[in-house]
Design a protein around this motif. Structure first.
Motif, PDB file in Angstrom:
ATOM      1  N   ALA A  59       0.828  -1.210   0.000  1.00 14.82           N
ATOM      2  CA  ALA A  59       0.000   0.000   0.000  1.00 14.82           C
ATOM      3  C   ALA A  59       0.860   1.257   0.000  1.00 14.82           C
ATOM      4  N   LEU A  60       1.919   1.265   0.799  1.00 15.33           N
ATOM      5  CA  LEU A  60       2.800   2.429   0.849  1.00 15.33           C
ATOM      6  C   LEU A  60       3.491   2.650  -0.493  1.00 15.33           C
ATOM      7  N   GLU A  61       3.946   1.581  -1.121  1.00 12.67           N
ATOM      8  CA  GLU A  61       4.598   1.711  -2.432  1.00 12.67           C
ATOM      9  C   GLU A  61       3.593   2.164  -3.489  1.00 12.67           C
TER      10      GLU A  61
ATOM     11  N   ARG B 175       2.975   5.817  -2.952  1.00  8.66           N
ATOM     12  CA  ARG B 175       4.141   6.573  -3.383  1.00  8.66           C
ATOM     13  C   ARG B 175       4.132   6.742  -4.902  1.00  8.66           C
ATOM     14  N   GLN B 176       3.934   5.650  -5.617  1.00  6.37           N
ATOM     15  CA  GLN B 176       3.912   5.705  -7.081  1.00  6.37           C
ATOM     16  C   GLN B 176       2.761   6.574  -7.582  1.00  6.37           C
ATOM     17  N   ASP B 177       1.617   6.463  -6.938  1.00  2.00           N
ATOM     18  CA  ASP B 177       0.453   7.257  -7.312  1.00  2.00           C
ATOM     19  C   ASP B 177       0.740   8.746  -7.138  1.00  2.00           C
ATOM     20  N   ALA B 178       1.409   9.118  -6.049  1.00  2.00           N
ATOM     21  CA  ALA B 178       1.749  10.522  -5.796  1.00  2.00           C
ATOM     22  C   ALA B 178       2.741  11.034  -6.835  1.00  2.00           C
ATOM     23  N   LEU B 179       3.734  10.223  -7.184  1.00  2.00           N
ATOM     24  CA  LEU B 179       4.716  10.640  -8.186  1.00  2.00           C
ATOM     25  C   LEU B 179       4.075  10.853  -9.553  1.00  2.00           C
ATOM     26  N   VAL B 180       3.168   9.985  -9.937  1.00  2.00           N
ATOM     27  CA  VAL B 180       2.464  10.139 -11.214  1.00  2.00           C
ATOM     28  C   VAL B 180       1.606  11.400 -11.187  1.00  2.00           C
ATOM     29  N   ALA B 181       0.914  11.628 -10.080  1.00  2.00           N
ATOM     30  CA  ALA B 181       0.053  12.814  -9.967  1.00  2.00           C
ATOM     31  C   ALA B 181       0.874  14.098 -10.003  1.00  2.00           C
ATOM     32  N   ALA B 182       2.080  14.079  -9.440  1.00  2.00           N
ATOM     33  CA  ALA B 182       2.925  15.279  -9.403  1.00  2.00           C
ATOM     34  C   ALA B 182       3.492  15.616 -10.778  1.00  2.00           C
TER      35      ALA B 182
END
Length: 70
Positions: A47-49, A52-59
């Motif tokens: 879930a944490l990974e 993290r990946q979701d936040a990087l894509v959104a940014a």
């Protein structure tokens, strides 16, 4: 640095059920206490990974990373 999370665990109807208090959606059930603890750890890491990946894509591009301690 290792982070600590709180597992809320109980036995109900011959099943062990657990939730990670700090991360919504991380919950599991297993037949034994040890299996539950292992599954919660694996699920929390996944879930944490994913988050993290979701936040990087959104940014997108041009972002900064900043550590925040609470």
């Amino acid at each position: 640095m290792k982070h600590e999370y709180t597992a809320i665990i109980k036995e109900e109807d011959n099943w062990w059920i657990g939730w990670i208090e700090e991360v919504p959606g991380v919950n599991c059930q297993e037949k034994t206490y040890d299996e539950l603890k292992n599954t919660l750890e694996v699920t929390l890491k996944e879930a944490l990974e994913f988050n993290r990946q979701d936040a990087l894509v959104a940014a997108g591009i041009g972002y900064m990373e900043e550590k925040i301690a609470v």
